[in-house]
Write an enzyme that holds these catalytic residues in place. Structure first.
Site, PDB file in Angstrom:
ATOM      1  N   LYS A  77       0.829  -1.208   0.000  1.00  0.00           N
ATOM      2  CA  LYS A  77       0.000   0.000   0.000  1.00  0.00           C
ATOM      3  C   LYS A  77       0.872   1.271   0.000  1.00  0.00           C
ATOM      4  O   LYS A  77       2.070   1.206   0.260  1.00  0.00           O
ATOM      5  CB  LYS A  77      -0.932  -0.027   1.219  1.00  0.00           C
TER       6      LYS A  77
HETATM    7  C1  LIG Z   1      -4.999  -4.622   0.743  1.00  0.00           C
HETATM    8  C2  LIG Z   1      -6.454  -4.717   0.587  1.00  0.00           C
HETATM    9  C3  LIG Z   1      -7.284  -5.276   1.568  1.00  0.00           C
HETATM   10  C4  LIG Z   1      -6.813  -6.054   2.758  1.00  0.00           C
HETATM   11  O1  LIG Z   1      -5.829  -5.537   3.476  1.00  0.00           O
HETATM   12  P1  LIG Z   1      -4.788  -6.495   4.255  1.00  0.00           P
HETATM   13  O2  LIG Z   1      -4.077  -5.484   5.088  1.00  0.00           O
HETATM   14  O3  LIG Z   1      -3.932  -7.150   3.231  1.00  0.00           O
HETATM   15  O4  LIG Z   1      -5.564  -7.459   5.063  1.00  0.00           O
HETATM   16  C5  LIG Z   1      -8.645  -5.229   1.387  1.00  0.00           C
HETATM   17  N1  LIG Z   1      -9.189  -4.664   0.311  1.00  0.00           N
HETATM   18  C6  LIG Z   1      -8.440  -4.124  -0.654  1.00  0.00           C
HETATM   19  C7  LIG Z   1      -9.120  -3.492  -1.814  1.00  0.00           C
HETATM   20  C8  LIG Z   1      -7.054  -4.148  -0.558  1.00  0.00           C
HETATM   21  O5  LIG Z   1      -6.328  -3.617  -1.546  1.00  0.00           O
END
Ligand SMILES: *Cc1c(COP(=O)(O)O)cnc(C)c1O
Length: 387
Positions: free
Chosen positions: A188
């Protein structure tokens, strides 16, 4: 650019953990308090400030954050949650985890986000919440989203996992709205390696979220302990929080750098004739209201026109030193969701985009020359493989 640099493999994403973040981790590890504690509280305070003073609680990851959001909204068996099939599968899995039913509706092929007309058409007496996803950071029409929610008395659980520092009418995503969930997973825009946070309006819901993240435990005085409602083990450690805090300090420059790289992409895509080849580019912005944080730069390939499909393009790119990703295949076609009755043909835009979407390299340490190389490689590969 040197020959070695030109040949170095370019991944589609790369975290930018700097010396400051590493030093902060060392301090936490040496401090004697290594799990949730002062750094977690400092990270929550900094996030709350970012989101205009709203209530924020952190969690071990973004998936746990959304699961807690559903529980805080009292969503469970018998309830329906309307969402998009073009997302990381966690979005739908957490709805299943709390015992509710995800109802997928088709996307708008321009934005690749949930189609709000389709949302409205899918509302039934059992619908309890809408769960939009801001794919690659591009928000939906937030005015319309909340108008629909108000009209039908629904909760909104925003899967803003990818949307930190994206804006609607100039306001940050998370600075307004109902329950807004972010992820700080390694890919992210800012990361705590793993982590997430939920932004809330009500202090009661924030307290409940806090209890649910640690077994539901309520402590009083030095020795009192009670559980009214069992929770899970979803707390963010101080090690992770220290990394998150350090990254958060660079949010402005990260977002600005990504916007520059996106502009370079649009220029190079035009120079390489990508649109003329039938490759769909992302929306630069949706009107003047929604601005993306450029979490990803994604193109859609005409998969049916490619010898060997999308996979052949991705393999050829990798051989030429360019990493790509798929975010995401339409998840209603996964075996589990098929077992619930979902089939091909039900969500045609999502299915087409799920077959053709490709994530190109995008991370702040990239240079304009890297972007040029990606577009040139993609253009040459497609000219060779397109029927
Ligand atoms: C990264 C992501 C998640 C989940 O996050 P995690 O921290 O990996 O559990 C959920 N929804 C979207 C759209 C994502 O990109």
């Amino acid at each position: 650019m040197t020959a070695t640099a030109a040949q170095a493999f370019l991944p589609f994403v790369k975290p930018n953990i700097d010396a400051d973040a590493i030093a902060e981790v060392g301090k936490v590890l040496a401090s004697g308090w290594i799990t949730s504690g002062p750094k977690m509280h400092a990270f929550e305070a900094a996030l709350s400030e970012l989101f205009g003073g709203r209530h924020v609680r952190t969690f071990a990851n973004g998936s746990a954050t959304m699961e807690i959001a559903l529980r805080v909204a009292n969503i469970g068996p018998g309830d329906e949650v309307i969402t998009t099939p073009i997302t990381w599968v966690a979005t739908a899995n957490v709805v299943i985890t709390v015992g509710a039913r995800p109802v997928f509706v088709d996307i708008d092929p321009r934005t690749r986000n949930i189609n709000l007309d389709a949302v409205e058409a899918a509302i039934t007496p059992r619908t309890r919440a809408i769960m939009p996803v801001y794919l690659s950071g591009l928000p939906v029409d937030m005015d319309r989203l909340y108008a629909i929610a108000r009209k039908h008395d629904l909760r909104v659980i925003e899967d803003a996992a990818q949307a930190i520092d994206s804006r609607w009418r100039g306001q940050r995503i998370g600075a307004f709205g109902d329950l807004v969930s972010f992820s700080f997973q390694a890919n992210k825009n800012i990361t705590s390696v793993e982590g997430g946070c939920l932004v809330m309006n009500s202090p009661e819901e924030a307290e409940r979220a806090e209890r649910l993240r640690l077994q539901g435990v309520i402590r009083t005085g030095m020795d009192g302990m009670d559980v009214e409602e069992p929770g899970g083990k979803f707390n963010l450690t101080d090690v992770n929080a220290a990394i998150g805090l350090s990254q958060l300090a660079h949010l402005d420059s990260i977002t600005a750098r990504r916007a520059e790289l996106a502009e370079t992409y649009f220029r190079c895509a035009a120079d390489s004739g990508l649109a003329e080849l039938g490759i769909e580019l992302p929306l630069p912005r949706d009107g003047d209201l929604a601005t993306t944080n450029w979490h990803m730069f994604q193109v859609v390939l005409p998969a049916e026109r490619i010898e060997g499909g999308r996979n052949a393009v991705m393999e050829a790119m990798r051989e030429r030193g360019v990493g790509t990703g798929v975010h995401y295949p339409a998840l209603h076609l996964f075996s589990y969701y098929r077992s619930l009755g979902w089939r091909e043909g039900m969500l045609p835009h999502a299915e087409r985009i799920g077959r053709g979407i490709v994530t190109l390299p995008m991370f702040p340490a990239m240079q304009a020359a890297d972007v040029e190389r990606v577009c040139a490689t993609l253009s040459e590969t497609c000219k060779r493989l397109f029927k």
